[in-house]
Design a protein around this motif. Structure first.
Motif, PDB file in Angstrom:
ATOM      1  N   UNK A 130     -27.951  50.012  -7.658  1.00  0.00           N
ATOM      2  CA  UNK A 130     -26.727  50.080  -6.878  1.00  0.00           C
ATOM      3  C   UNK A 130     -26.161  51.495  -6.788  1.00  0.00           C
ATOM      4  N   UNK A 131     -26.051  52.191  -7.926  1.00  0.00           N
ATOM      5  CA  UNK A 131     -25.451  53.524  -7.937  1.00  0.00           C
ATOM      6  C   UNK A 131     -26.239  54.488  -7.065  1.00  0.00           C
ATOM      7  N   UNK A 132     -27.556  54.431  -7.191  1.00  0.00           N
ATOM      8  CA  UNK A 132     -28.401  55.318  -6.389  1.00  0.00           C
ATOM      9  C   UNK A 132     -28.255  55.033  -4.902  1.00  0.00           C
ATOM     10  N   UNK A 133     -28.184  53.736  -4.536  1.00  0.00           N
ATOM     11  CA  UNK A 133     -28.077  53.397  -3.127  1.00  0.00           C
ATOM     12  C   UNK A 133     -26.753  53.862  -2.522  1.00  0.00           C
ATOM     13  N   UNK A 134     -25.650  53.710  -3.285  1.00  0.00           N
ATOM     14  CA  UNK A 134     -24.344  54.139  -2.778  1.00  0.00           C
ATOM     15  C   UNK A 134     -24.328  55.650  -2.582  1.00  0.00           C
ATOM     16  N   UNK A 135     -24.860  56.378  -3.558  1.00  0.00           N
ATOM     17  CA  UNK A 135     -24.926  57.834  -3.453  1.00  0.00           C
ATOM     18  C   UNK A 135     -25.821  58.250  -2.296  1.00  0.00           C
ATOM     19  N   UNK A 136     -26.952  57.562  -2.171  1.00  0.00           N
ATOM     20  CA  UNK A 136     -27.879  57.860  -1.082  1.00  0.00           C
ATOM     21  C   UNK A 136     -27.223  57.604   0.273  1.00  0.00           C
ATOM     22  N   UNK A 137     -26.511  56.475   0.386  1.00  0.00           N
ATOM     23  CA  UNK A 137     -25.836  56.149   1.639  1.00  0.00           C
ATOM     24  C   UNK A 137     -24.767  57.163   1.981  1.00  0.00           C
ATOM     25  N   UNK A 138     -24.015  57.608   0.969  1.00  0.00           N
ATOM     26  CA  UNK A 138     -22.964  58.600   1.214  1.00  0.00           C
ATOM     27  C   UNK A 138     -23.562  59.911   1.715  1.00  0.00           C
ATOM     28  N   UNK A 139     -24.669  60.337   1.106  1.00  0.00           N
ATOM     29  CA  UNK A 139     -25.337  61.565   1.549  1.00  0.00           C
ATOM     30  C   UNK A 139     -25.792  61.444   3.001  1.00  0.00           C
ATOM     31  N   UNK A 144     -33.564  68.479  14.009  1.00  0.00           N
ATOM     32  CA  UNK A 144     -32.377  67.833  13.435  1.00  0.00           C
ATOM     33  C   UNK A 144     -32.787  66.668  12.537  1.00  0.00           C
ATOM     34  N   UNK A 145     -33.712  65.869  13.026  1.00  0.00           N
ATOM     35  CA  UNK A 145     -34.190  64.705  12.260  1.00  0.00           C
ATOM     36  C   UNK A 145     -34.828  65.131  10.945  1.00  0.00           C
ATOM     37  N   UNK A 146     -35.740  66.085  10.993  1.00  0.00           N
ATOM     38  CA  UNK A 146     -36.480  66.508   9.800  1.00  0.00           C
ATOM     39  C   UNK A 146     -35.581  67.264   8.833  1.00  0.00           C
ATOM     40  N   UNK A 147     -34.707  68.115   9.351  1.00  0.00           N
ATOM     41  CA  UNK A 147     -33.825  68.901   8.486  1.00  0.00           C
ATOM     42  C   UNK A 147     -32.875  67.999   7.708  1.00  0.00           C
ATOM     43  N   UNK A 148     -32.332  66.995   8.379  1.00  0.00           N
ATOM     44  CA  UNK A 148     -31.434  66.070   7.691  1.00  0.00           C
ATOM     45  C   UNK A 148     -32.166  65.328   6.579  1.00  0.00           C
ATOM     46  N   UNK A 149     -33.395  64.907   6.847  1.00  0.00           N
ATOM     47  CA  UNK A 149     -34.168  64.191   5.840  1.00  0.00           C
ATOM     48  C   UNK A 149     -34.453  65.028   4.606  1.00  0.00           C
ATOM     49  N   UNK A 193     -32.497  67.007   3.097  1.00  0.00           N
ATOM     50  CA  UNK A 193     -31.345  67.076   2.181  1.00  0.00           C
ATOM     51  C   UNK A 193     -30.696  65.700   2.016  1.00  0.00           C
ATOM     52  N   UNK A 194     -31.483  64.645   2.226  1.00  0.00           N
ATOM     53  CA  UNK A 194     -31.041  63.258   2.062  1.00  0.00           C
ATOM     54  C   UNK A 194     -30.001  62.829   3.096  1.00  0.00           C
ATOM     55  N   UNK A 195     -29.945  63.528   4.214  1.00  0.00           N
ATOM     56  CA  UNK A 195     -29.108  63.070   5.323  1.00  0.00           C
ATOM     57  C   UNK A 195     -29.907  62.130   6.200  1.00  0.00           C
ATOM     58  N   UNK A 196     -29.219  61.380   7.049  1.00  0.00           N
ATOM     59  CA  UNK A 196     -29.942  60.467   7.933  1.00  0.00           C
ATOM     60  C   UNK A 196     -30.388  61.200   9.190  1.00  0.00           C
TER      61      UNK A 196
END
Length: 415
Positions: free
Chosen positions: A179-188, A233-238, A240-243
């Motif tokens: 859960x903690x990892x997913x919330x942090x991942x989603x926020x990023x 844009x797609x690759x750069x975001x990925x 740094x854990x961005x969508x």
């Protein structure tokens, strides 16, 4: 495999030869390519396992490119000031669709947590003008109405994606899967993705205009640069854990609002190569996912889908347009012509591995069933309802709307 690809090529060629004739009937391209993929799967003409792998590649590519190009055609200032209907449907109608849809889904899915009902509603909220092409290209429908539908469908998938990712992360938390990892991942993903997209799209737009001013590029080449920008844009975001999908959408939005319509390629690609990507994705969905989805279609799933189509969106759109000059007939027309298409299917495919396996498969099957049911219902109703609506609005019912209609420009990206 070769035999199957040959049949697909022949089918595509046949469709292009009949496209103008078919555009005036009830058989739309998404409907036909979905059905052809389904028939190929049932006949065993193409290996489904390989099709599933290919679907992920084509789906991601189509989503990146179409999100970028759709966003790049939107002028935010013009949308806010001169296009009240789509603006209201996006800012008010989309959240209302999620809220109302959540309420209905919660009633129909009492065994699941409320966040799962919210995720169902969010997946069924985006619309796709491609499934109602006979409406947005029908001259019998007033231009203001056609443009409103096009603008809404072009933006609502990008606006719905962050909500879907957020709900998927919360669903993972509720199911206690790291859960903690997913919330942090989603926020990023929800922070870094838009940030990267804004930077790349804004800087890319400035560089594009500078190169164009100095005559250092050509109309044929600049389009390749725009697509490369979407990929960056797609690759750069990925990295740094961005969508990446949100980054591509925001990059297109910033790029389009910097260049202000000075890239004709964007419109040409959307009408040609963009169509091919869309058709390919629909074919692969029909081939790889539709057979399993149809096998799992039950009364409960059908009720959720039909409620979304016939109750949730019409009610949300009606409420969002209260206080505008839209006639009751126009509100109903907007409410019905919000077909569920690629965004619903591809977003479900995107999150299926992020959440509990059973819930993920259930949501994926629900989304795919919603797409083909919408393709059929909106496809067969597009032409007759467009003609009926156009005739009605040509009479007294449309007088007030025509009087209040703002001056129209050649395209939305113009100032």
């Amino acid at each position: 495999m070769t035999h199957g690809l040959l049949m697909l090529g022949m089918f595509t060629m046949a469709y292009t030869l009949l496209a103008k004739k078919l555009s005036n009937g009830i058989l739309t391209a998404p409907m036909l390519f979905l059905a052809f993929g389904f028939l190929m799967a049932e006949a065993g003409q193409m290996p489904v396992a390989e099709a599933e792998h290919l679907l992920h590649i084509v789906a991601e590519l189509a989503l990146i490119v179409l999100l970028f190009l759709d966003a790049a055609q939107i002028n935010l200032k013009s949308l806010r000031e001169r296009h009240q209907w789509p603006f209201r449907m996006l800012v008010m109608g989309l959240p209302l669709s999620v809220l109302i849809g959540t309420a209905f889904a919660a009633l129909l899915l009492p065994a699941y947590p409320l966040i799962v009902a919210a995720l169902v509603a969010a997946l069924l909220a985006p619309t796709d003008a491609a499934l109602g092409q006979a409406v947005v290209t029908n001259k019998a429908v007033p231009e203001r109405v056609r443009r409103a539908l096009t603008l809404e469908s072009g933006l609502n998938d990008g606006l719905a994606l962050p909500v879907i990712l957020l709900f998927a992360s919360l669903t993972a938390e509720m199911m206690q899967q790291d859960a903690t990892n997913w919330v942090l991942f989603g926020a990023k993903q929800l922070i870094f993705g838009p940030l990267v997209g804004a930077i790349i799209g804004g800087i890319g737009g400035v560089l594009f205009l500078a190169a164009k001013k100095q005559k250092m590029t050509t109309a044929e080449i600049e389009g390749i640069g725009a697509l490369a920008m979407a990929g960056c844009a797609y690759l750069s975001a990925g990295m740094i854990d961005g969508n990446g999908f949100i980054a591509a959408f925001i990059a297109g939005l910033c790029f389009g609002n910097v260049i202000k319509g000075q890239c004709a390629f964007i419109y040409e690609f959307t009408e040609s190569e963009g169509q091919m990507l869309s058709w390919g994705a629909f074919f692969l969905i029909g081939l790889a996912l539709l057979p399993n989805a149809v096998a799992h279609l039950d009364a409960l799933s059908l009720t959720i889908i039909l409620t979304s189509l016939f109750v949730v969106r019409p009610l949300a759109v009606w409420l969002s347009l209260l206080g505008t000059d839209a006639a009751p007939t126009t509100k109903l027309f907007f409410g019905w012509f919000g077909p569920r298409g690629l965004a619903t299917a591809l977003f479900a495919l995107l999150i299926v591995d992020q959440i509990d396996h059973e819930i993920g498969e259930t949501l994926l099957n629900l989304a795919i069933n919603a797409v083909w049911i919408s393709a059929v219902l909106h496809g067969i109703s597009a032409v007759p309802l467009a003609k009926l609506y156009g005739a009605r609005m040509a009479g007294n019912d449309g007088a007030a709307e025509m009087a209040a209609m703002p001056p129209m420009r050649p395209n939305i990206t113009e100032d």
